[in-house]
Design a protein around this motif. Structure first.
Motif, PDB file in Angstrom:
ATOM      1  N   PHE A 174     -25.000 -35.490  17.089  1.00  0.00           N
ATOM      2  CA  PHE A 174     -25.380 -34.204  16.498  1.00  0.00           C
ATOM      3  C   PHE A 174     -24.771 -34.115  15.102  1.00  0.00           C
ATOM      4  O   PHE A 174     -23.554 -34.045  14.947  1.00  0.00           O
ATOM      5  CB  PHE A 174     -24.854 -33.070  17.385  1.00  0.00           C
ATOM      6  CG  PHE A 174     -25.365 -31.695  17.028  1.00  0.00           C
ATOM      7  CD1 PHE A 174     -24.963 -31.061  15.869  1.00  0.00           C
ATOM      8  CD2 PHE A 174     -26.221 -31.033  17.877  1.00  0.00           C
ATOM      9  CE1 PHE A 174     -25.421 -29.802  15.551  1.00  0.00           C
ATOM     10  CE2 PHE A 174     -26.684 -29.760  17.587  1.00  0.00           C
ATOM     11  CZ  PHE A 174     -26.286 -29.142  16.413  1.00  0.00           C
ATOM     12  N   PHE A 175     -25.647 -34.124  14.083  1.00  0.00           N
ATOM     13  CA  PHE A 175     -25.154 -34.006  12.712  1.00  0.00           C
ATOM     14  C   PHE A 175     -24.863 -32.543  12.402  1.00  0.00           C
ATOM     15  O   PHE A 175     -25.740 -31.686  12.503  1.00  0.00           O
ATOM     16  CB  PHE A 175     -26.167 -34.555  11.713  1.00  0.00           C
ATOM     17  CG  PHE A 175     -25.706 -34.442  10.287  1.00  0.00           C
ATOM     18  CD1 PHE A 175     -24.687 -35.249   9.822  1.00  0.00           C
ATOM     19  CD2 PHE A 175     -26.267 -33.506   9.424  1.00  0.00           C
ATOM     20  CE1 PHE A 175     -24.235 -35.144   8.503  1.00  0.00           C
ATOM     21  CE2 PHE A 175     -25.820 -33.391   8.112  1.00  0.00           C
ATOM     22  CZ  PHE A 175     -24.805 -34.217   7.651  1.00  0.00           C
ATOM     23  N   GLY A 176     -23.600 -32.257  12.010  1.00  0.00           N
ATOM     24  CA  GLY A 176     -23.189 -30.901  11.677  1.00  0.00           C
ATOM     25  C   GLY A 176     -23.069 -30.729  10.173  1.00  0.00           C
ATOM     26  O   GLY A 176     -22.085 -31.185   9.567  1.00  0.00           O
ATOM     27  N   PRO A 177     -24.042 -30.083   9.520  1.00  0.00           N
ATOM     28  CA  PRO A 177     -24.041 -29.996   8.054  1.00  0.00           C
ATOM     29  C   PRO A 177     -22.942 -29.101   7.488  1.00  0.00           C
ATOM     30  O   PRO A 177     -22.477 -29.339   6.370  1.00  0.00           O
ATOM     31  CB  PRO A 177     -25.429 -29.438   7.733  1.00  0.00           C
ATOM     32  CG  PRO A 177     -25.834 -28.690   8.961  1.00  0.00           C
ATOM     33  CD  PRO A 177     -25.243 -29.458  10.105  1.00  0.00           C
ATOM     34  N   GLY A 178     -22.528 -28.083   8.236  1.00  0.00           N
ATOM     35  CA  GLY A 178     -21.549 -27.142   7.700  1.00  0.00           C
ATOM     36  C   GLY A 178     -20.218 -27.790   7.383  1.00  0.00           C
ATOM     37  O   GLY A 178     -19.749 -27.789   6.230  1.00  0.00           O
ATOM     38  N   ALA A 198     -26.403 -38.686   4.744  1.00  0.00           N
ATOM     39  CA  ALA A 198     -25.734 -38.773   6.044  1.00  0.00           C
ATOM     40  C   ALA A 198     -26.641 -38.276   7.157  1.00  0.00           C
ATOM     41  O   ALA A 198     -26.708 -38.874   8.239  1.00  0.00           O
ATOM     42  CB  ALA A 198     -24.442 -37.964   6.013  1.00  0.00           C
ATOM     43  N   ARG A 199     -27.363 -37.188   6.899  1.00  0.00           N
ATOM     44  CA  ARG A 199     -28.277 -36.658   7.918  1.00  0.00           C
ATOM     45  C   ARG A 199     -29.356 -37.689   8.262  1.00  0.00           C
ATOM     46  O   ARG A 199     -29.679 -37.897   9.430  1.00  0.00           O
ATOM     47  CB  ARG A 199     -28.913 -35.358   7.442  1.00  0.00           C
ATOM     48  CG  ARG A 199     -29.544 -34.559   8.587  1.00  0.00           C
ATOM     49  CD  ARG A 199     -30.507 -33.499   8.091  1.00  0.00           C
ATOM     50  NE  ARG A 199     -29.905 -32.413   7.353  1.00  0.00           N
ATOM     51  CZ  ARG A 199     -29.494 -31.251   7.889  1.00  0.00           C
ATOM     52  NH1 ARG A 199     -29.568 -31.047   9.173  1.00  0.00           N
ATOM     53  NH2 ARG A 199     -29.000 -30.301   7.104  1.00  0.00           N
ATOM     54  N   LYS A 200     -29.903 -38.324   7.238  1.00  0.00           N
ATOM     55  CA  LYS A 200     -30.927 -39.343   7.464  1.00  0.00           C
ATOM     56  C   LYS A 200     -30.353 -40.542   8.217  1.00  0.00           C
ATOM     57  O   LYS A 200     -31.001 -41.100   9.115  1.00  0.00           O
ATOM     58  CB  LYS A 200     -31.514 -39.800   6.133  1.00  0.00           C
ATOM     59  CG  LYS A 200     -32.417 -38.776   5.464  1.00  0.00           C
ATOM     60  CD  LYS A 200     -32.977 -39.305   4.157  1.00  0.00           C
ATOM     61  CE  LYS A 200     -33.910 -38.284   3.503  1.00  0.00           C
ATOM     62  NZ  LYS A 200     -34.431 -38.782   2.196  1.00  0.00           N
ATOM     63  N   ARG A 201     -29.138 -40.917   7.876  1.00  0.00           N
ATOM     64  CA  ARG A 201     -28.532 -42.097   8.507  1.00  0.00           C
ATOM     65  C   ARG A 201     -28.279 -41.863   9.984  1.00  0.00           C
ATOM     66  O   ARG A 201     -28.475 -42.756  10.809  1.00  0.00           O
ATOM     67  CB  ARG A 201     -27.234 -42.463   7.793  1.00  0.00           C
ATOM     68  CG  ARG A 201     -26.575 -43.678   8.401  1.00  0.00           C
ATOM     69  CD  ARG A 201     -25.833 -44.529   7.409  1.00  0.00           C
ATOM     70  NE  ARG A 201     -25.265 -45.666   8.106  1.00  0.00           N
ATOM     71  CZ  ARG A 201     -23.973 -45.772   8.443  1.00  0.00           C
ATOM     72  NH1 ARG A 201     -23.120 -44.825   8.119  1.00  0.00           N
ATOM     73  NH2 ARG A 201     -23.534 -46.834   9.093  1.00  0.00           N
ATOM     74  N   VAL A 202     -27.830 -40.670  10.347  1.00  0.00           N
ATOM     75  CA  VAL A 202     -27.593 -40.357  11.759  1.00  0.00           C
ATOM     76  C   VAL A 202     -28.882 -40.537  12.554  1.00  0.00           C
ATOM     77  O   VAL A 202     -28.898 -41.150  13.624  1.00  0.00           O
ATOM     78  CB  VAL A 202     -27.048 -38.929  11.921  1.00  0.00           C
ATOM     79  CG1 VAL A 202     -27.076 -38.499  13.389  1.00  0.00           C
ATOM     80  CG2 VAL A 202     -25.610 -38.842  11.394  1.00  0.00           C
ATOM     81  N   ALA A 203     -29.983 -40.026  12.028  1.00  0.00           N
ATOM     82  CA  ALA A 203     -31.269 -40.148  12.718  1.00  0.00           C
ATOM     83  C   ALA A 203     -31.696 -41.613  12.824  1.00  0.00           C
ATOM     84  O   ALA A 203     -32.185 -42.054  13.875  1.00  0.00           O
ATOM     85  CB  ALA A 203     -32.333 -39.337  11.989  1.00  0.00           C
ATOM     86  N   GLU A 204     -31.512 -42.360  11.762  1.00  0.00           N
ATOM     87  CA  GLU A 204     -31.912 -43.769  11.763  1.00  0.00           C
ATOM     88  C   GLU A 204     -31.103 -44.588  12.754  1.00  0.00           C
ATOM     89  O   GLU A 204     -31.646 -45.425  13.488  1.00  0.00           O
ATOM     90  CB  GLU A 204     -31.747 -44.348  10.350  1.00  0.00           C
ATOM     91  CG  GLU A 204     -32.756 -43.809   9.351  1.00  0.00           C
ATOM     92  CD  GLU A 204     -32.396 -44.153   7.913  1.00  0.00           C
ATOM     93  OE1 GLU A 204     -31.314 -44.757   7.697  1.00  0.00           O
ATOM     94  OE2 GLU A 204     -33.186 -43.814   7.009  1.00  0.00           O
ATOM     95  N   VAL A 205     -29.797 -44.356  12.787  1.00  0.00           N
ATOM     96  CA  VAL A 205     -28.929 -45.105  13.695  1.00  0.00           C
ATOM     97  C   VAL A 205     -29.227 -44.750  15.151  1.00  0.00           C
ATOM     98  O   VAL A 205     -29.225 -45.625  16.026  1.00  0.00           O
ATOM     99  CB  VAL A 205     -27.440 -44.843  13.354  1.00  0.00           C
ATOM    100  CG1 VAL A 205     -26.527 -45.389  14.431  1.00  0.00           C
ATOM    101  CG2 VAL A 205     -27.098 -45.471  12.004  1.00  0.00           C
TER     102      VAL A 205
END
Length: 268
Positions: A174-178, A198-205
């Motif tokens: 779960f990517f937490g942007p805050g 970073a958000r894109k990388r989390v989804a890709e991984v």
């Protein structure tokens, strides 16, 4: 007898997108209302809120009466903090601030039964149907029908993100942007290049290792997140809804009453 099936896992495994609402209020009626509206998952928080276990249990009862899962974000702590929501029959837990692969391994060890981990066993609670599940069936079904989520909200775990996502026993990142925006020195800059990357990388991984990607954000950006690879999106919170509703009512009330002519009268 079988453990209650997770609605979240069923939809994710079918390739569907899961809707989630964050619940801050302590009254289970809020969870019941949201579940009746059709949310797949309710995110109940114990990292930042002082909700005791009886309140969490009320949220779980209210949600599952309508087929909705509850995911509890636990405080960083002992194994008891991590497994208690599961024993109350929450469908999943989310552990904040995963800082690396060793941290992730420790979470798995505390929250998964054999052969994935060494979670402490007590089948006498709601998730084990109060001892009505066979001992080994309980362990197997808990590993299959309950999910463990690790929050990626710091730059540090990015170096080991592949290793974290490859671990058996982790269902979702779960990517937490805050907190991530604060950690990179750009609080609230949701389109900062480092945050976007970073958000894109989390989804890709997650996609690479067969895990599910989750995040939180505005409903207006849902299509963007889904196209990025996110299957679990928390799109709102009860406090936001109530605040917006109250501000709207007061604004309308004040606007309408300023055009009303004052009534002359009173004592002289």
């Amino acid at each position: 007898m079988k453990m209650r099936e997770s609605r979240v896992l069923k939809k994710l495994r079918a390739g569907e997108v899961v809707s989630c609402l964050k619940v801050n209020f302590g009254d289970g009626q809020v969870s019941e209302l949201a579940a009746m509206a059709g949310f797949d998952c309710l995110w109940v928080d114990r990292e930042h809120l002082a909700q005791d276990w009886s309140v969490v249990a009320t949220h779980v009862w209210a949600a599952k009466a309508h087929g909705t899962d509850v995911m509890v974000r636990v405080p960083r702590g002992s194994y008891s903090d991590y497994v208690k929501p599961l024993e109350l029959d929450a469908a999943g837990i989310m552990v904040p601030h995963c800082m690396g692969v060793e941290d992730a391994r420790n979470v798995i060890k505390m929250t998964r039964f054999h052969p994935l981990g060494m979670r402490a066993i007590d089948g006498g609670n709601a998730d084990g149907l109060y001892t009505n599940l066979d001992f080994n069936e309980y362990l197997q079904q808990a590993n299959q029908q309950r999910f463990v989520v690790l929050q990626i909200e710091d730059p540090e775990p990015l170096d080991e993100l592949d290793e974290i996502a490859a671990l058996d026993g982790v269902d979702m990142l779960f990517f937490g942007p805050g907190d991530f925006s604060q950690a990179i020195g750009a609080p609230g800059e949701w389109n900062h290049p480092k945050l976007v990357a970073a958000r894109k990388r989390v989804a890709e991984v997650c996609r690479k290792h067969g895990k599910f990607a989750a995040t939180t954000g505005s409903i207006d950006r849902l299509e963007e997140f889904v196209s990025m690879g996110y299957q679990f999106v928390s799109v709102g919170a009860d406090v936001v809804g109530m605040s917006t509703y109250c501000h709207g009512l007061v604004s309308r009330f004040n606007k309408d009453t300023t055009t009303t002519q004052p009534v002359q009268g009173g004592y002289k």
